[in-house]
Enzyme design. Structure first.
Site, PDB file in Angstrom:
ATOM      1  N   CYS A  30       0.843  -1.201   0.000  1.00 46.45           N
ATOM      2  CA  CYS A  30       0.000   0.000   0.000  1.00 46.45           C
ATOM      3  C   CYS A  30       0.881   1.255   0.000  1.00 46.45           C
ATOM      4  O   CYS A  30       1.542   1.549   0.994  1.00 46.45           O
ATOM      5  CB  CYS A  30      -0.902  -0.058   1.232  1.00 46.45           C
ATOM      6  SG  CYS A  30      -1.656   1.498   1.720  1.00 46.45           S
ATOM      7  N   CYS A  33       0.292   3.779   2.766  1.00 44.20           N
ATOM      8  CA  CYS A  33       0.750   3.208   4.048  1.00 44.20           C
ATOM      9  C   CYS A  33       2.257   3.410   4.208  1.00 44.20           C
ATOM     10  O   CYS A  33       2.735   3.814   5.277  1.00 44.20           O
ATOM     11  CB  CYS A  33       0.457   1.709   4.118  1.00 44.20           C
ATOM     12  SG  CYS A  33      -1.278   1.258   3.995  1.00 44.20           S
TER      13      CYS A  33
END
Length: 120
Positions: A30, A33
């Protein structure tokens, strides 16, 4: 204090005690993230009295499912064992610091009263 990896085995123990625990639900694939991680780490160093946990949603799919994590990163704030905030999306550093400030100022007695009235 550096961040702590949270798993199904240690999650309840880490989040059930008095004090503030922030949880970052994330995954290595991600992009947001990965970009949020240094912000979260810096904040953990500024606030040694707070536990900063990370849940790898790939490794801990049962935990992600338990909390209905549909989008990552998701930041959750837990105070004295009560989830007081949960929101998807990477926060800028100023917003993360503001969240910490707000959670610190919560009147937990009032929060528990509100929870009790909503659970009936």
């Amino acid at each position: 204090m550096a961040t702590v990896n949270l798993t199904a085995a240690n999650f309840d123990e880490a989040t059930g005690k008095d004090g503030i625990v922030l949880v970052d639900f994330w995954a290595s694939w991600c992009g947001p993230c990965v970009r949020f991680a240094p912000t979260y780490e810096r904040s953990s160093e500024k606030h040694p009295e707070i536990t900063f946990g990370k849940v790898d949603t790939e490794a801990e799919q049962a935990l992600a499912a338990k909390f209905d994590i549909r989008s990552i990163p998701t930041i959750m704030a837990i105070r004295d064992g009560v989830i007081v905030f949960s929101q998807a999306g990477a926060l800028p550093e100023s917003a993360l610091e503001s969240l910490i400030d707000q959670v610190e100022k919560l009147d937990m007695e009032d929060v528990r009263k509100q929870l009790a009235t909503h659970q009936h």
